[in-house]
Design an enzyme around this catalytic site. Structure first.
Site, PDB file in Angstrom:
ATOM      1  CG  HIS A  72     -81.287  59.566  93.288  1.00  0.00           C
ATOM      2  ND1 HIS A  72     -80.040  58.995  93.356  1.00  0.00           N
ATOM      3  CD2 HIS A  72     -81.134  60.760  92.667  1.00  0.00           C
ATOM      4  CE1 HIS A  72     -79.158  59.827  92.818  1.00  0.00           C
ATOM      5  NE2 HIS A  72     -79.791  60.896  92.378  1.00  0.00           N
ATOM      6  CG  HIS A  77     -75.530  62.015  91.563  1.00  0.00           C
ATOM      7  ND1 HIS A  77     -75.253  63.010  92.466  1.00  0.00           N
ATOM      8  CD2 HIS A  77     -76.867  62.085  91.321  1.00  0.00           C
ATOM      9  CE1 HIS A  77     -76.360  63.664  92.757  1.00  0.00           C
ATOM     10  NE2 HIS A  77     -77.355  63.115  92.078  1.00  0.00           N
ATOM     11  CG  ASP A 101     -79.608  68.468  92.463  1.00  0.00           C
ATOM     12  OD1 ASP A 101     -80.637  67.780  92.526  1.00  0.00           O
ATOM     13  OD2 ASP A 101     -78.555  68.063  91.940  1.00  0.00           O
ATOM     14  CB  SER A 127     -84.901  59.965  87.266  1.00  0.00           C
ATOM     15  OG  SER A 127     -85.947  60.882  87.012  1.00  0.00           O
ATOM     16  CE  LYS A 170     -81.917  64.497  95.699  1.00  0.00           C
ATOM     17  NZ  LYS A 170     -83.341  64.906  95.605  1.00  0.00           N
TER      18      LYS A 170
END
Length: 329
Positions: free
Chosen positions: A54, A216, A107, A52, A102
């Site tokens: 983004h 990030h 991820d 979260s 992504k």
């Protein structure tokens, strides 16, 4: 930095609760930090997700013509393998799925491990990554190829293809083709400070900008004094147009993305400057998208994305969709 939240450890759950009140066509998947579109008719379902912070990615792109579901992790941290698996088990093995991920190491690791576990249990799941970032590692000078704002265009194209009935293997091939034509570079005018943080993610002087930052809060590859929109556009356009061997008059899509704190006035000024420069490079500008489409929470900054187009892709980009973040204008 002031933040309009209650407790940092509850911010994702409370955001999701508010989002579902504001957008009642979406629904929560079981008790997971995940949402789905209420109108699911496709042969292959598209599932994305990540940390979260983004927003509006990924939640804002769940809707008709876009994603079928999104799985949320903590701020700037991908969902756990357990969370991904639990979400998919609520959805069930009734149809094929495509994970859109992504290209960040954590991820990719989490979604890959979850996919392997689910496939072993009988699910049919493909996985594609988005790797549009052209920022370079300052130590090795090699491109980082992270998944950044180009993810939005990837979702739009895969969504249209899924609506057209494209099979899972063909959707994966399409994603590879899009990745070859998709490039992004971002610039920060200020750092980001996520919920729970008490200082910026990286140091940046009041009169400085940083090229090649990550979503990030990863530092960029170069900082220098602030310049005008026109000069910044020249820097980004010149770099991005040299990456692919696009021929003269190649059809092109451009996306200008505010990274969270950049006013729309500034975004539109930059849009004008970037598009004029791209046209001067001889490209056929067929699609322009501007807005706050993928953020680094509170970062004041902008990213520029270029996508070499086919006639089919141009048609798909123009199709109206659901998903509150895309906008049909």
């Amino acid at each position: 930095m002031k933040k309009l939240i209650n407790a940092p450890e509850q911010v994702v759950e409370q955001m999701l609760a508010g989002l579902l009140l504001a957008h009642p066509t979406l629904h929560q998947i079981g008790r997971q930090l995940a949402i789905a579109n209420g109108n699911l008719k496709r042969k292959v379902w598209l599932v994305s997700g990540g940390g979260s912070g983004h927003e509006p990615l990924d939640v804002g792109y769940v809707g008709d013509g876009l994603l079928d579901a999104a799985i949320l992790g903590p701020v700037f941290t991908p969902p756990s393998v357990e969370s991904i698996v639990a979400t998919m088990k609520v959805l069930g093995p009734k149809r094929p799925y495509l994970f859109i991920v992504k290209n960040f190491a954590s991820d990719m690791r989490h979604f890959t491990l979850a996919r392997e576990q689910l496939v072993a249990e009988g699910y049919q799941i493909g996985l594609v990554s988005v790797a549009d970032d052209q920022s370079v590692d300052p130590d090795t000078l090699t491109a980082r190829h992270r998944g950044v704002a180009g993810t939005v265009l990837m979702i739009k194209l895969l969504g249209a293809a899924a609506d057209a009935g494209m099979a899972l293997a063909d959707l994966q091939t399409l994603a590879t083709e899009v990745n070859h034509q998709l490039v992004t570079l971002g610039v920060a005018l200020s750092s980001t400070e996520a919920p729970g943080q008490k200082k910026p993610a990286f140091d940046l002087g009041a009169a400085e900008i940083a090229y090649g930052i990550g979503i990030h809060g990863e530092p960029g590859y170069r900082s220098e004094p602030m310049v005008s929109s026109e000069l910044l556009a020249r820097e980004l356009v010149n770099k991005l147009t040299q990456i692919n061997d696009w021929p003269e008059k190649a059809p092109m899509a451009v996306m200008i993305n505010g990274l969270g704190g950049l006013p729309l006035m500034d975004q539109f000024v930059f849009t004008h400057d970037a598009v004029e420069l791209i046209r001067l490079h001889g490209f056929d500008m067929q699609f322009v998208k501007t807005g706050t489409l993928l953020t680094s929470y509170s970062m004041q900054g902008v990213s520029l994305t270029l996508l070499g187009l086919t006639e089919q892709w141009r048609h798909w980009l123009g199709k109206p969709v659901g998903g509150f973040a895309w906008g049909n204008g």
